[in-house]
Design a protein around this motif. Structure first.
Motif, PDB file in Angstrom:
ATOM      1  N   ARG A 621       0.825  -1.206   0.000  1.00  0.00           N
ATOM      2  CA  ARG A 621       0.000   0.000   0.000  1.00  0.00           C
ATOM      3  C   ARG A 621       0.864   1.263   0.000  1.00  0.00           C
ATOM      4  NH1 ARG A 621      -4.859   0.739   4.228  1.00  0.00           N
ATOM      5  NH2 ARG A 621      -5.655  -0.934   2.904  1.00  0.00           N
ATOM      6  N   ARG A 622       1.928   1.272   0.777  1.00  0.00           N
ATOM      7  CA  ARG A 622       2.785   2.460   0.806  1.00  0.00           C
ATOM      8  C   ARG A 622       3.597   2.600  -0.479  1.00  0.00           C
ATOM      9  NH1 ARG A 622       3.140   5.030   5.622  1.00  0.00           N
ATOM     10  NH2 ARG A 622       2.248   3.969   7.436  1.00  0.00           N
ATOM     11  N   ASP A 623       3.912   1.486  -1.124  1.00  0.00           N
ATOM     12  CA  ASP A 623       4.680   1.558  -2.374  1.00  0.00           C
ATOM     13  C   ASP A 623       3.849   2.122  -3.509  1.00  0.00           C
ATOM     14  OD1 ASP A 623       6.809   0.396  -1.026  1.00  0.00           O
ATOM     15  OD2 ASP A 623       6.193  -1.632  -1.555  1.00  0.00           O
ATOM     16  N   ALA A 625       1.209   4.107  -3.056  1.00  0.00           N
ATOM     17  CA  ALA A 625       0.612   5.387  -2.687  1.00  0.00           C
ATOM     18  C   ALA A 625       1.310   6.525  -3.419  1.00  0.00           C
ATOM     19  CB  ALA A 625       0.692   5.595  -1.179  1.00  0.00           C
ATOM     20  N   GLU A 637       0.158  11.699   0.856  1.00  0.00           N
ATOM     21  CA  GLU A 637       0.864  10.797   1.769  1.00  0.00           C
ATOM     22  C   GLU A 637      -0.098  10.076   2.694  1.00  0.00           C
ATOM     23  OE1 GLU A 637       3.725  13.088   3.805  1.00  0.00           O
ATOM     24  OE2 GLU A 637       4.988  13.454   2.033  1.00  0.00           O
ATOM     25  N   THR A 640      -4.271   6.742   1.526  1.00  0.00           N
ATOM     26  CA  THR A 640      -3.928   5.425   0.999  1.00  0.00           C
ATOM     27  C   THR A 640      -5.162   4.575   0.751  1.00  0.00           C
ATOM     28  OG1 THR A 640      -3.657   4.576   3.257  1.00  0.00           O
ATOM     29  CG2 THR A 640      -1.685   5.424   2.128  1.00  0.00           C
TER      30      THR A 640
END
Length: 921
Positions: A621-623, A625, A637, A640
């Motif tokens: 998920r962070r990759d 976003a 940021e 998400t």
């Protein structure tokens, strides 16, 4: 890892004008530039891009440079031959017209109500490359059309204020504007006879063509002069000149006084403050001398005559506006295009109709002649259509049309030569990957021959002779890739909507997952018989894949499960893998020993299908976003939600996996270590929503962002960029309330069977990333003795094996090819047998490239044969590492075999015919 952008497919034309460079057609695709070699049937996209959609293009007369201007008025000056951007320039107002001068030294821009003339930068590397030469004012509306005189000294401009004006670069001359039109000027052209200007054509949006001629009068002494002396007054002050920095009456008085001193005559002012000329003998002599020197430098004395309207002609197209026009001075012909899709060709100056055709019912956005005038390019933005018509023979030289909506699905053929795409427009297109051309469109031609609803899934059978397609119309169709027709249709007793599709490794069993009934249907390919209906899922079945090593079918559903089915034994679901969120897609690793699936929470789960155990999980998920929508209340940021992978694809050797979805990023993960290797940003086009991480607070209003407010009076051309939602509305989050801005996303990912390239179906089109056209220097085992000079020395001494090994260690493509061709045919077997095993992969890649491009076919085939004979056992042991290069060789040989088979077959019959005629004689 060394993948770079290679091409953009799916949308040959999105709007703006198109230009010719010899036989090359240049058009815009969103914020990129497409270059099409019409004679060679090749299309490619330039590697650089603009911040937003490109609206105007211009090419230099020598085809060395190209200028692109986007909707944010950002100008890119690029080298067309090297495909690299050289300079950038930003304008403060909208640019609606741009054109190079015939000598290529100057560039004219229609910037708002002004006409700016800049010096072309050329090949020089300068800090401030663009230099403003002249700025012309006088219009009350935006400048819409420009044209240069043959001597590059006169500039003709048409405006939205219904007038056209003539400007001179050598000396400021204010000629009377061309008036009489009742609508916006669409085109202005010089009527030329060699280097001499005979007249001017002006064309307006209401379909009116005015022909203007210049008249000269002769005094008794034989000197030409103009009747209207007030036409030779100085131009009004214009921006960019030092004289107009002030606007007071005192400053204006100083300007006129200084101009009067420079002109060489005395003057005085009347009561109104206007300057009046005092005709003294000295002033007449000085003015005459300066005028003579000025006239000597101008080939076309357009300032010395009187412009007269000679002819008015109206194109009789009821209920249609003139939207595009172009004029070829060499052949004296003009083309006009209308909003009804009709275009007409006229012979000038008699305005005789030559041809009248209709290409569609949508408006023609642009029209352009090539250099010789035998080809005519027409573009229709709403249909994404671009075609080149040869008007003498009345035939189409080139015709391409992209998908009307976004591409939903795609599939590579087993030989990696064909890429099939399907979209909401009910069409299936087959693209040649190497040339970038769409050569077949499989669409509805009667209810029995095509899909009647959106195409949602595609799949090639292993024999490369059949393409399967699934649609929301409730059918699965099989297409013959030889005759390009639908030869088999698979249906169900009740109407269903299919969203997933696959076949077993033999291609004899077809499976499709439904959207509404949550079932999986199984057919037999031979007779279209429905064999079984697999029930068990409680949500739409969006993922289907067969195991490559056995007859196990894996399915993923929104009911948070992945199920394994034994299709042939009819046992139903044999294994169920539960998840905490909806499962969006599922895919098998090429060796069949691992199963990967993505869930709605942005994670990728890896399962062991044999043991039924979860091996590991990647938190993505962070990759993925990044990118903030205009309607988002939170920053990029922190936002998400909705970031997930909707498509997964393993590499050929299974070492890494590609993942893409509701984001501008495509992530590449290492499967063994579960780490992010690389992120690919699919687009930087600010015309799409979700690209920027930070929004401009100045464009926020009480009614919302300015970009989301519809402007009814906007002059933006109607194109398919306004289409944001098709019949798969459920699959387009963020589209509701977006008011015409498409959201960036990736709907499908596929890696070519050769492993050398992969494709991504995005909002902008189908992006092709490849590692074949490599210009990077990536050496292997480089030390101080491995140099190009050492290779030259080894070749001069006849040490071909040492030279080849040094070239492979340098990993320079040109050096490796030179070393290969330096080996004599009798020595090929010896050198091939002595090549170290570690360099086999690189050597086979080079041979595959030589098979596609080199003319020495037999010599290269001898190299391939000897290499396989000498290293057959090694290749068999390390086939997984060598599989991409082996598939590249197979692809090249298959293509050559098909080409040679047709050639040999035609020669065989020709020889028989000649022999038969010889016997008869």
């Amino acid at each position: 890892m060394n993948y770079r952008f290679q091409n953009l497919l799916g949308a040959p034309y999105r709007g703006g004008n198109i230009v010719f460079s010899d036989t090359t057609l240049i058009s815009s695709i969103g914020n990129r530039i497409s270059v099409t070699e019409v004679s060679e049937s090749k299309s490619s996209a330039l590697p650089f891009y603009s911040p937003t959609n490109i609206s105007r293009l211009a090419c230099s007369p020598d085809s060395s440079f190209i200028i692109s201007i986007d909707s944010l008025n950002h100008c890119v000056f690029a080298n067309l031959r090297l495909r690299v951007p050289l300079h950038h320039l930003n304008f403060k107002e909208a640019v609606h017209a741009v054109k190079f001068s015939p000598d290529g030294v100057l560039i004219a821009f229609g910037v708002g109500k002004l006409v700016q003339v800049w010096k072309s930068p050329g090949f020089k590397k300068e800090f401030s490359a663009f230099q403003l030469v002249k700025t012309f004012a006088g219009f009350d509306g935006a400048v819409r059309a420009l044209d240069w005189s043959p001597d590059s000294q006169w500039l003709l401009a048409g405006s939205k204020d219904l007038t056209a004006r003539l400007f001179c670069l050598k000396k400021l001359k204010r000629l009377k504007p061309f008036v009489g039109h009742r609508d916006v000027i669409t085109g202005v052209f010089f009527h030329k006879n060699g280097d001499q200007v005979n007249g001017v054509y002006t064309v307006s949006k209401d379909g009116a063509l005015f022909s203007w001629d210049i008249e000269f009068e002769v005094e008794n002494n034989g000197v030409e002069f103009s009747k209207a002396k007030d036409e030779e007054l100085s131009d009004p002050p214009s921006p960019g000149t030092p004289e107009i920095k002030g606007s007071s009456d005192v400053q204006k008085t100083k300007i006129v006084d200084r101009l009067s001193d420079e002109e060489g005559y005395l003057g005085k002012r009347n009561r109104a403050g206007e300057f009046q000329e005092i005709e003294t003998q000295e002033s007449k002599i000085g003015q005459q001398e300066k005028q003579n020197s000025f006239d000597d430098n101008i080939r076309c004395p357009l300032h010395k005559g009187t412009w007269v309207l000679r002819k008015k002609y109206f194109f009789m197209q009821p209920h249609a506006k003139l939207t595009a026009c172009d004029y070829h001075a060499g052949l004296d012909i003009m083309v006009v295009g209308f909003s009804s899709g009709v275009f007409e060709l006229y012979q000038m100056p008699d305005i005789t109709l030559i041809h009248s055709f209709s290409i569609s019912r949508e408006k023609i956005t642009t029209a352009s002649f090539n250099k010789h005038g035998n080809w005519l390019a027409l573009g229709c933005a709403r249909l994404g259509q671009l075609l080149v018509w040869e008007w003498r023979s009345e035939t189409y030289v080139f015709k391409q049309q992209g998908h009307y909506f976004d591409v939903n699905c795609m599939a590579y053929s087993p030989d990696s030569q064909i890429l099939a795409t399907g979209a909401d427009d009910k069409k299936i297109k087959l693209w040649n990957v190497s040339s970038g051309f769409c050569f077949v469109t499989l669409s509805e031609n009667g209810k029995e021959n095509g899909h009647t609803n959106a195409v949602t899934a595609l799949h090639f059978t292993p024999n490369n002779r059949c393409l399967l397609s699934a649609s929301l119309d409730g059918t699965v169709r099989a297409w013959d890739l030889i005759r390009y027709r639908n030869f088999r249709t698979f249906t169900t007793p009740y109407d269903r909507q299919f969203v997933s599709l696959t076949s077993d490794p033999s291609g004899e069993v077809i499976c499709a997952g439904s959207l509404d009934s949550f079932e999986i249907f199984v057919w037999r390919m031979k007779d279209s018989r429905l064999l079984d209906t697999l029930s068990g899922h409680e949500g739409p079945v969006h993922g289907l894949t067969f195991s490559p090593i056995n007859a196990v079918l894996a399915s993923s559903s929104w009911d948070k499960t992945v199920r394994l089915w034994d299709v042939f034994d009819g046992k139903g679901a044999v294994e169920t893998f539960p998840h905490t969120h909806d499962v969006l897609t599922v895919v098998y690793r090429p060796d069949g020993k691992q199963l990967a699936c993505s869930t709605l929470d942005g994670q990728i789960h890896f399962w062991d299908p044999v043991e039924g155990l979860l091996m590991y999980t990647i938190e993505g998920r962070r990759d993925i976003a990044g990118g903030r929508l205009m309607s988002d209340r939170r920053s990029a940021e922190k936002s998400t939600s909705g970031k997930c992978f909707t498509s997964l694809c393993y590499s050929v050797d299974g070492s890494y996996i590609l993942a893409g979805g509701n984001s501008k990023y495509i992530c590449m993960y290492d499967v063994a270590d579960q780490v992010l290797l690389r992120r690919f940003q699919t687009s930087s086009n600010r015309s799409l929503d979700g690209v920027l991480d930070f929004l401009n607070s100045k464009r926020m209003t009480d009614a919302g962002p300015l970009d989301l407010i519809d402007d009814v009076d906007s002059d933006v051309e109607d194109g398919i960029d306004q289409q944001i939602k098709g019949k798969l509305g459920y699959d387009l989050p963020g589209a509701i309330g977006n008011h015409g801005r498409p959201v960036i996303r990736t709907k499908c990912l596929r890696i070519a069977p050769t492993g050398r390239s992969w494709a991504a179906a995005t909002t902008e089109g189908v992006l092709i990333y490849s590692m074949d056209d490599s210009f990077l220097f990536d050496p292997n085992d480089l030390d101080i003795d491995v140099t190009p000079e050492a290779v030259e020395t080894a070749l001069s001494e006849g040490q071909h094996l040492r030279a080849l090994v040094l070239g492979l260690r340098l990993n320079d493509d040109k050096i490796i090819k030179r070393c290969i061709f330096a080996v004599k045919p009798p020595d090929v077997s010896t050198v091939a047998a002595s090549v170290p095993t570690r360099y086999l992969n690189r050597l086979m890649e080079t041979l595959a490239d030589l098979l596609d491009n080199a003319p020495h076919l037999e010599f290269v085939l001898v190299w391939c044969q000897e290499l396989c004979k000498s290293h057959g056992h090694t290749i068999q042991q390390n086939y997984r590492n060598l599989l991409p290069s082996l598939r590249s060789l197979q692809k090249s040989m298959t293509r050559l075999h098909q080409d040679l088979a047709e050639t040999c077959s035609s020669n065989e019959y020709l020889l028989r015919y000649l022999c038969a005629n010889g016997t008869m004689k």
